[in-house]
Motif scaffolding. Structure first.
Motif, PDB file in Angstrom:
ATOM      1  N   ALA A  65      -2.926  14.639  -4.185  1.00 38.36           N
ATOM      2  CA  ALA A  65      -2.963  15.786  -3.271  1.00 38.36           C
ATOM      3  C   ALA A  65      -4.364  15.992  -2.713  1.00 38.36           C
ATOM      4  CB  ALA A  65      -2.483  17.049  -3.979  1.00 38.36           C
ATOM      5  N   ALA A  66      -5.381  15.778  -3.538  1.00 34.95           N
ATOM      6  CA  ALA A  66      -6.759  15.917  -3.058  1.00 34.95           C
ATOM      7  C   ALA A  66      -7.053  14.879  -1.980  1.00 34.95           C
ATOM      8  CB  ALA A  66      -7.735  15.776  -4.220  1.00 34.95           C
ATOM      9  N   ARG A  67      -6.578  13.645  -2.138  1.00 37.31           N
ATOM     10  CA  ARG A  67      -6.805  12.610  -1.139  1.00 37.31           C
ATOM     11  C   ARG A  67      -6.061  12.930   0.161  1.00 37.31           C
ATOM     12  NH1 ARG A  67      -8.958  12.620  -5.385  1.00 37.31           N
ATOM     13  NH2 ARG A  67     -10.600  11.162  -5.842  1.00 37.31           N
ATOM     14  N   MET A  68      -4.851  13.458   0.033  1.00 35.02           N
ATOM     15  CA  MET A  68      -4.086  13.810   1.225  1.00 35.02           C
ATOM     16  C   MET A  68      -4.729  14.988   1.957  1.00 35.02           C
ATOM     17  SD  MET A  68      -1.761  11.567   1.528  1.00 35.02           S
ATOM     18  CE  MET A  68      -2.825  10.374   0.760  1.00 35.02           C
ATOM     19  N   GLN A  69      -5.340  15.921   1.214  1.00 35.11           N
ATOM     20  CA  GLN A  69      -6.061  17.023   1.861  1.00 35.11           C
ATOM     21  C   GLN A  69      -7.256  16.470   2.628  1.00 35.11           C
ATOM     22  OE1 GLN A  69      -5.310  20.329   2.042  1.00 35.11           O
ATOM     23  NE2 GLN A  69      -3.368  19.717   1.130  1.00 35.11           N
TER      24      GLN A  69
ATOM     25  N   GLY B 145       0.817  -1.214   0.000  1.00 30.22           N
ATOM     26  CA  GLY B 145       0.000   0.000   0.000  1.00 30.22           C
ATOM     27  C   GLY B 145       0.845   1.256   0.000  1.00 30.22           C
ATOM     28  N   THR B 146       1.940   1.249   0.757  1.00 32.36           N
ATOM     29  CA  THR B 146       2.830   2.415   0.782  1.00 32.36           C
ATOM     30  C   THR B 146       3.478   2.616  -0.584  1.00 32.36           C
ATOM     31  OG1 THR B 146       3.248   2.054   3.124  1.00 32.36           O
ATOM     32  CG2 THR B 146       4.822   3.429   1.941  1.00 32.36           C
ATOM     33  N   LEU B 147       3.906   1.530  -1.207  1.00 33.50           N
ATOM     34  CA  LEU B 147       4.455   1.654  -2.563  1.00 33.50           C
ATOM     35  C   LEU B 147       3.394   2.161  -3.536  1.00 33.50           C
ATOM     36  CD1 LEU B 147       6.618  -1.582  -2.745  1.00 33.50           C
ATOM     37  CD2 LEU B 147       7.401   0.768  -2.485  1.00 33.50           C
ATOM     38  N   GLY B 148       2.139   1.721  -3.329  1.00 30.71           N
ATOM     39  CA  GLY B 148       1.039   2.212  -4.162  1.00 30.71           C
ATOM     40  C   GLY B 148       0.818   3.700  -3.990  1.00 30.71           C
ATOM     41  N   LEU B 149       0.998   4.226  -2.770  1.00 32.16           N
ATOM     42  CA  LEU B 149       0.867   5.665  -2.544  1.00 32.16           C
ATOM     43  C   LEU B 149       1.935   6.435  -3.330  1.00 32.16           C
ATOM     44  CD1 LEU B 149       0.077   5.828   1.264  1.00 32.16           C
ATOM     45  CD2 LEU B 149      -1.459   6.378  -0.620  1.00 32.16           C
ATOM     46  N   PHE B 150       3.163   5.926  -3.320  1.00 30.38           N
ATOM     47  CA  PHE B 150       4.211   6.577  -4.105  1.00 30.38           C
ATOM     48  C   PHE B 150       3.868   6.555  -5.592  1.00 30.38           C
ATOM     49  CE2 PHE B 150       6.813   5.932  -0.322  1.00 30.38           C
ATOM     50  CZ  PHE B 150       7.487   7.141  -0.264  1.00 30.38           C
ATOM     51  N   LEU B 151       3.380   5.430  -6.067  1.00 31.85           N
ATOM     52  CA  LEU B 151       3.005   5.312  -7.468  1.00 31.85           C
ATOM     53  C   LEU B 151       1.876   6.281  -7.814  1.00 31.85           C
ATOM     54  CD1 LEU B 151       3.429   3.744 -10.123  1.00 31.85           C
ATOM     55  CD2 LEU B 151       1.676   2.162  -9.340  1.00 31.85           C
ATOM     56  N   ALA B 152       0.868   6.377  -6.942  1.00 32.50           N
ATOM     57  CA  ALA B 152      -0.247   7.298  -7.178  1.00 32.50           C
ATOM     58  C   ALA B 152       0.232   8.741  -7.183  1.00 32.50           C
ATOM     59  CB  ALA B 152      -1.326   7.101  -6.113  1.00 32.50           C
ATOM     60  N   ALA B 153       1.161   9.084  -6.282  1.00 32.61           N
ATOM     61  CA  ALA B 153       1.679  10.453  -6.227  1.00 32.61           C
ATOM     62  C   ALA B 153       2.433  10.811  -7.502  1.00 32.61           C
ATOM     63  CB  ALA B 153       2.584  10.626  -5.007  1.00 32.61           C
ATOM     64  N   MET B 154       3.113   9.842  -8.087  1.00 27.55           N
ATOM     65  CA  MET B 154       3.861  10.128  -9.315  1.00 27.55           C
ATOM     66  C   MET B 154       2.966  10.100 -10.541  1.00 27.55           C
ATOM     67  SD  MET B 154       7.493   8.196  -8.700  1.00 27.55           S
ATOM     68  CE  MET B 154       6.786   6.618  -8.277  1.00 27.55           C
ATOM     69  N   THR B 155       1.939   9.260 -10.528  1.00 26.27           N
ATOM     70  CA  THR B 155       1.076   9.109 -11.692  1.00 26.27           C
ATOM     71  C   THR B 155       0.100  10.270 -11.839  1.00 26.27           C
ATOM     72  OG1 THR B 155       1.213   6.718 -11.422  1.00 26.27           O
ATOM     73  CG2 THR B 155      -0.533   7.546 -12.832  1.00 26.27           C
TER      74      THR B 155
END
Length: 177
Positions: free
Chosen positions: A94-98, A78-88
């Protein structure tokens, strides 16, 4: 050999070693300690092995064993998926993190307690620091709302403008390019 033989016979005679026996009162016999440790480890391993041998366990036990093996790999993937989502898609990310910034403090505490209990972490040691960070996060609610509006406008502008880059256009106009 009279006197010396008598003294040595008293100390070491009859299959005894008075010096060793006296020293063992104050210090552990290393060889005997290693043998006890080996016996203890063998008993522990035999107990662990007994859990997985013998009669085959039911489907529920196998299901629970499988579920107990999931959290750590799921967190890592899941953490690797977050990095992938942030780059993609940075705007989506950013909206999800907000949105995470608006999660109520009791829910963060509940999640933290569950995760720390599951992994055996010492959540209480970090409690005050964690609470301070959450309080600061909750104070940023108005900023999060403004950021979400700006991200929405940015996303709408990016999809409407296509490949247009206003900053690059301004630079080109200023440099006569």
């Amino acid at each position: 050999m009279g006197l010396i033989g008598t003294i040595l016979g008293a100390l070491f005679g009859g299959g005894r070693n008075v010096v060793r026996e006296t020293a063992e009162v104050f210090f552990e016999n290393t060889e005997a300690g290693a043998a006890r440790e080996a016996d203890w480890r063998a008993a522990a391993l035999a107990e662990f092995a007994a859990e997985f041998t013998g009669e085959r366990r039911g489907w529920f036990d196998r299901l629970m064993d499988g579920l107990n093996r999931l959290p750590r790999p799921a967190l890592a993937i899941g953490t690797l998926g977050l990095f992938l989502a942030a780059m993609t898609d940075p705007i989506w990310f950013a909206a999800r993190m907000q949105g995470l910034a608006l999660v109520p403090e009791p829910l963060w505490w509940l999640m933290g307690a569950i995760v720390s209990f599951y992994f055996g972490a010492r959540h209480q040691l970090k409690g005050q620091e964690f609470q301070r960070a959450l309080t600061q996060t909750m104070l940023r609610t108005s900023m999060v709302t403004r950021n979400l509006a700006a991200l929405g406008a940015l996303e709408a502008g990016a999809s409407a403008a296509g490949d247009a880059n206003p900053a690059l256009d301004d630079w080109r106009a200023g440099n006569g390019a």
